[in-house]
Design a protein around this motif. Structure first.
Motif, mmCIF file in Angstrom:
data_model
loop_
_atom_site.group_PDB
_atom_site.id
_atom_site.type_symbol
_atom_site.label_atom_id
_atom_site.label_comp_id
_atom_site.label_asym_id
_atom_site.label_seq_id
_atom_site.Cartn_x
_atom_site.Cartn_y
_atom_site.Cartn_z
ATOM 1 N N MET A 1 29.610 47.908 52.119
ATOM 2 C CA MET A 1 30.227 48.057 53.437
ATOM 3 C C MET A 1 29.223 48.727 54.368
ATOM 4 N N PHE A 5 31.647 49.559 60.040
ATOM 5 C CA PHE A 5 32.986 49.292 59.517
ATOM 6 C C PHE A 5 33.635 50.572 59.006
ATOM 7 N N GLN A 6 32.899 51.354 58.228
ATOM 8 C CA GLN A 6 33.455 52.590 57.681
ATOM 9 C C GLN A 6 33.891 53.540 58.785
ATOM 10 N N GLN A 8 34.737 52.732 61.879
ATOM 11 C CA GLN A 8 35.881 52.164 62.588
ATOM 12 C C GLN A 8 37.147 52.259 61.752
ATOM 13 N N PHE A 9 37.031 52.076 60.444
ATOM 14 C CA PHE A 9 38.202 52.212 59.589
ATOM 15 C C PHE A 9 38.663 53.660 59.528
#
Length: 85
Positions: A1, A5-6, A8-9
């Motif tokens: 990942m 992404f991390q 935003q998650f």
């Protein structure tokens, strides 16, 4: 990942925690992650959750306390929302 992404998650988890409990910090976010994941596991694979509960009764008790804490914080947050209306 990838890191984007991390990040935003993590922002999604932060907002969910804030909407659920009325506030968000690292500790609450971690508790919400555990609560969400265990809830999902217990509904999608109840035998696995039951097996884990049997193997780790002390952790099961900690989890019960965590679930109770989240429920209390959510109830308090919802009550404040009703009072403001």
């Amino acid at each position: 990942m990838d890191q984007v992404f991390q990040d935003q998650f993590e922002a999604l988890i932060e907002k969910y925690t804030e909407l659920l409990l009325g506030e968000s910090n690292e500790e609450l976010m971690e508790k919400v992650k555990i609560w969400v994941l265990y809830t999902y596991i217990s509904k999608s694979m109840p035998a696995l959750a039951k097996h884990w509960n049997t193997l780790y009764p002390e952790s099961k008790e900690q989890l019960k306390q965590l679930i109770y804490e989240i429920k209390q914080l959510n109830d308090e947050h919802r009550a404040k929302g009703r009072d403001n209306q």
